[in-house]
Design an enzyme around this catalytic site. Structure first.
Site, PDB file in Angstrom:
ATOM      1  CG  ASN A 179     117.202  92.813  48.798  1.00 38.73           C
ATOM      2  OD1 ASN A 179     116.599  93.756  48.277  1.00 38.73           O
ATOM      3  ND2 ASN A 179     116.948  92.408  50.034  1.00 38.73           N
ATOM      4  CG  ASP A 244     122.899  91.627  57.522  1.00 36.14           C
ATOM      5  OD1 ASP A 244     122.722  92.565  56.723  1.00 36.14           O
ATOM      6  OD2 ASP A 244     122.105  91.342  58.438  1.00 36.14           O
TER       7      ASP A 244
HETATM    8  O1  RIB Z   1     119.403  91.560  58.115  1.00 37.97           O
HETATM    9  C1  RIB Z   1     118.883  90.891  59.243  1.00 37.97           C
HETATM   10  C2  RIB Z   1     118.701  91.865  60.384  1.00 37.97           C
HETATM   11  O2  RIB Z   1     117.733  92.821  60.028  1.00 37.97           O
HETATM   12  C3  RIB Z   1     118.197  91.234  61.664  1.00 37.97           C
HETATM   13  O3  RIB Z   1     119.227  90.768  62.488  1.00 37.97           O
HETATM   14  C4  RIB Z   1     117.339  92.339  62.274  1.00 37.97           C
HETATM   15  O4  RIB Z   1     117.814  92.824  63.478  1.00 37.97           O
HETATM   16  C5  RIB Z   1     117.269  93.439  61.208  1.00 37.97           C
HETATM   17  O5  RIB Z   1     118.122  94.479  61.467  1.00 37.97           O
END
Ligand code: RIB
Length: 304
Positions: A179, A244
């Site tokens: 990002n 993610d």
């Molecule tokens: O990207 C989000 C994640 O970042 C969360 O689920 C938390 O566990 C951290 O790893």
């Protein structure tokens, strides 16, 4: 091809807050929810829901059984996850505001107990033509990346959290997904997104770069082209795991043979759906949901 995601598994404790707590302040949370999370687990779930064959490797403590169930329910193979006796599962303390923004405090726990023996055992099941997906929430990344490149695997890295120790690894990544904050940390200065993408490509000429910009979309750059994808306008409830989700769907598209423009649209549609739902892994949509959404707005999109 097989996708190995070697990464973190976290228990996410999500506190609803009116604003982020400041130094020296005590602030009451409105609610507390527990979700499965961790950038590694979230990306495995996203890759699998997006249509890839995914193997997750990592480590949990005895308290992390429900994280393995979350992965299995999403169709991810979990035989390479080790259950350790003497350390708790990693966890994240997440403050979430009404507008869906978050800030995250991490405790590594079992995620920081990866051994070279586990890496060797795991990689013996993979080879040339397979892909490795990494984030920066486990230890032994340099060894893992060196071994995977030696096997001829394609390596994708989400350098999150970003730290200087990652810099020597970047030239060996085939795909770098990050990002704006991480890009600025990596480059040592902020700039317009197009400028940052160009600077990253100049510094890493062998690497395909994907820069996510939240509600402002995303930028892709490889040797041939720079592409921009807009984000769908949605009412965000919880932005945890949006990045993610984007990473998993984009890579599943690319590894499945789709072109970058299609993979970006696939990924940004998935991320837009994810932010309208609470939690990390539980918020990640299925491939069918995303394709249905795409065919409503873009009839020409084709399935993987
Ligand atoms: O990207 C989000 C994640 O970042 C969360 O689920 C938390 O566990 C951290 O790893």
């Amino acid at each position: 091809m097989k996708v190995l995601c070697f990464g973190s598994l976290n228990i996410d404790y999500v506190y609803q807050v009116p604003r982020f707590v400041s130094a020296g302040e005590t602030l009451a949370a409105g609610s507390l929810h527990r979700f499965s999370g961790g950038k590694g687990l979230n990306q495995s779930v996203a890759l699998s829901r997006a249509g890839a064959e995914v193997f997750h490797a990592g480590a949990v403590g005895r308290d992390g059984g429900f994280l393995l169930e979350e992965l299995q329910a999403a169709g991810v193979h979990t035989g390479c996850v080790e259950i350790l006796e003497d350390v708790p599962t990693g966890h994240a303390i997440i403050q979430k505001t009404d507008s869906g923004e978050n800030c995250i405090l991490l405790y590594g726990g079992a995620n920081r107990r990866i051994t070279r023996a586990q890496i060797d055992r795991t990689l013996s099941r993979f080879g040339s033509g397979d892909a490795l997906v990494l984030q920066n929430e486990i230890n032994e990344l340099p060894y893992l990346m060196e071994r995977a490149k030696g096997l001829g695997m394609r390596v994708a890295l989400n350098p999150s959290p970003m730290e200087d120790a990652l810099l020597p690894l970047l030239p060996f990544t085939d795909y770098l997904l990050l990002n704006e904050v991480e890009a600025a940390q990596l480059l040592g200065s902020e700039g317009a997104p197009e400028t940052m993408v160009a600077a990253l490509r100049e510094r890493l000429p062998g690497t395909t770069v994907l820069l996510t910009l939240g509600k402002h979309g995303s930028l892709f750059a490889d040797a041939a082209q720079i592409l921009r994808q807009t984000a769908l306008p949605v009412q965000a409830v919880d932005t945890t795991a949006a990045g993610d989700t984007y990473t998993g769907f984009f890579l599943a598209g690319i590894f499945g043979g789709q072109n970058p423009a299609w993979a970006m649209e696939y990924a940004s549609t998935a991320a837009a759906i994810a932010v309208t739902r609470p939690g990390a892994a539980p918020s990640i949509p299925s491939r069918d949901e995303v394709l249905a959404h795409m065919s409503e707005s873009r009839p020409e999109a084709c399935p993987l």
